[in-house]
Design a protein around this motif. Structure first.
Motif, mmCIF file in Angstrom:
data_model
loop_
_atom_site.group_PDB
_atom_site.id
_atom_site.type_symbol
_atom_site.label_atom_id
_atom_site.label_comp_id
_atom_site.label_asym_id
_atom_site.label_seq_id
_atom_site.Cartn_x
_atom_site.Cartn_y
_atom_site.Cartn_z
ATOM 1 N N TYR A 46 0.798 -1.116 -0.002
ATOM 2 C CA TYR A 46 -0.086 -0.175 0.023
ATOM 3 C C TYR A 46 0.979 1.298 0.047
ATOM 4 N N ILE A 49 1.957 1.716 -3.439
ATOM 5 C CA ILE A 49 0.563 2.253 -4.230
ATOM 6 C C ILE A 49 0.781 3.938 -4.005
ATOM 7 N N LEU A 78 -6.257 -4.323 -1.352
ATOM 8 C CA LEU A 78 -5.164 -3.891 -2.360
ATOM 9 C C LEU A 78 -4.528 -5.355 -2.781
ATOM 10 N N LEU A 82 -4.199 -7.241 -6.250
ATOM 11 C CA LEU A 82 -2.952 -7.260 -6.893
ATOM 12 C C LEU A 82 -2.576 -8.879 -7.132
ATOM 13 N N TYR A 130 0.541 4.539 -13.351
ATOM 14 C CA TYR A 130 1.363 4.570 -12.171
ATOM 15 C C TYR A 130 2.486 5.339 -12.254
ATOM 16 N N LEU A 159 -7.367 4.339 -2.374
ATOM 17 C CA LEU A 159 -7.467 2.906 -3.135
ATOM 18 C C LEU A 159 -8.377 2.829 -4.186
ATOM 19 N N VAL A 162 -7.506 4.848 -7.411
ATOM 20 C CA VAL A 162 -6.365 4.465 -8.324
ATOM 21 C C VAL A 162 -6.472 3.057 -8.995
ATOM 22 N N LEU A 163 -7.622 2.202 -8.255
ATOM 23 C CA LEU A 163 -7.712 0.976 -8.807
ATOM 24 C C LEU A 163 -8.583 1.160 -10.095
ATOM 25 N N PHE A 166 -6.167 2.314 -12.663
ATOM 26 C CA PHE A 166 -5.632 0.890 -13.110
ATOM 27 C C PHE A 166 -6.354 0.427 -14.358
#
Length: 259
Positions: A46, A49, A78, A82, A130, A159, A162-163, A166
């Motif tokens: 984490y 990230i 996360l 991942l 990223y 989180l 950003v997920l 992604f």
């Protein structure tokens, strides 16, 4: 007679379902193994990230956890995502092993490079987000905060944010695969796509607007790579069209000989 025929058709169906179950179990086991290996490092993951935001935040500020269980659940979530991300090659391999027996030889020859390329392109999209998008985007967000406002982002909200990015960039980088599949299936041609290039460029910016936060930086950083990937898809699409034309010529020559 009908009962025997029904039994013959039911047996292959049961066999296919059993094979599907086994393939799914192997994929789940792969995700579980990766998760168990990574969970010990969940806090470090984490931190990694969160690095793009932490580096852009003003000095003296930090991220916060507003939920009671957020310090545990955010790294846990996360790590789970991942693990799926890392296990994608195994998951795709199991899917390929299930469908491959029903494919023709030329379909197998096309499917294997497409599977490998799709994995690499998805990873490339996530890496681009990223290393390129996040630093610029978070630097912009933190710099425009009104005076007197302390930038302290919640770890769970960050989180989720950003997920989603992604996923957006990973899917967007699959554009060449989609173009190749459309051309290979005969749904369109490179000539039609080339003539619609202006509309495609506009569509890339519209998708960039829909899939990213409402800032011009992240929208542009998604739209431009999508346009470039569209051009890459056209290049490979021309190879597919040439191969299809050659295969049709060979089939025509074989049919002529048979006659």
């Amino acid at each position: 007679m009908n009962d025997e025929h029904h039994g013959d058709t039911a047996q292959p169906l049961v066999a296919h379902l059993l094979e599907l179950r086994n393939r799914l179990l192997r994929a789940v086991v792969a995700v579980l193994v990766v998760f168990l290996c990574l969970f010990y490092f969940s806090r470090e993951l984490y931190t990694l990230i969160a690095a793009p935001l932490m580096q852009a935040m003003p000095e003296g500020t930090h991220m916060i956890a507003t939920g009671v269980a957020a310090p545990f659940l955010a790294p846990f979530k996360l790590t789970l995502y991942l693990s799926i991300f890392v296990a994608v090659p195994v998951i795709l391999h199991q899917a390929w092993a299930f469908v491959a027996p029903g494919l023709y030889r030329h379909e197998k020859r096309l499917a294997i490079p497409l599977l490998l390329s799709s994995v690499l392109l998805f990873y490339a999209g996530a890496a681009f987000a990223y290393f390129v998008v996040f630093p610029l985007m978070f630097q912009f967000f933190t710099s425009v905060a009104p005076e007197g406002v302390s930038v302290s982002t919640d770890i769970s909200s960050y989180l989720d944010f950003v997920l989603a990015l992604f996923l957006a960039f990973g899917v967007a980088f699959e554009l060449p695969i989609a173009i190749v599949l459309l051309i290979a299936s005969g749904a369109t041609t490179t000539a039609k796509l080339s003539s619609s290039r202006a509309y495609v460029v506009v569509a890339c910016f519209v998708l960039g607007m829909l899939l990213t936060p409402p800032d011009i930086i992240s929208q542009t950083l998604l739209a431009i790579p999508m346009w470039l990937l569209f051009e890459v898809g056209l290049i490979f699409g021309r190879f597919i069209e040439k191969e299809k034309a050659q295969r049709e010529e060979e089939d025509d020559s074989v049919s002529a000989k048979d006659e």
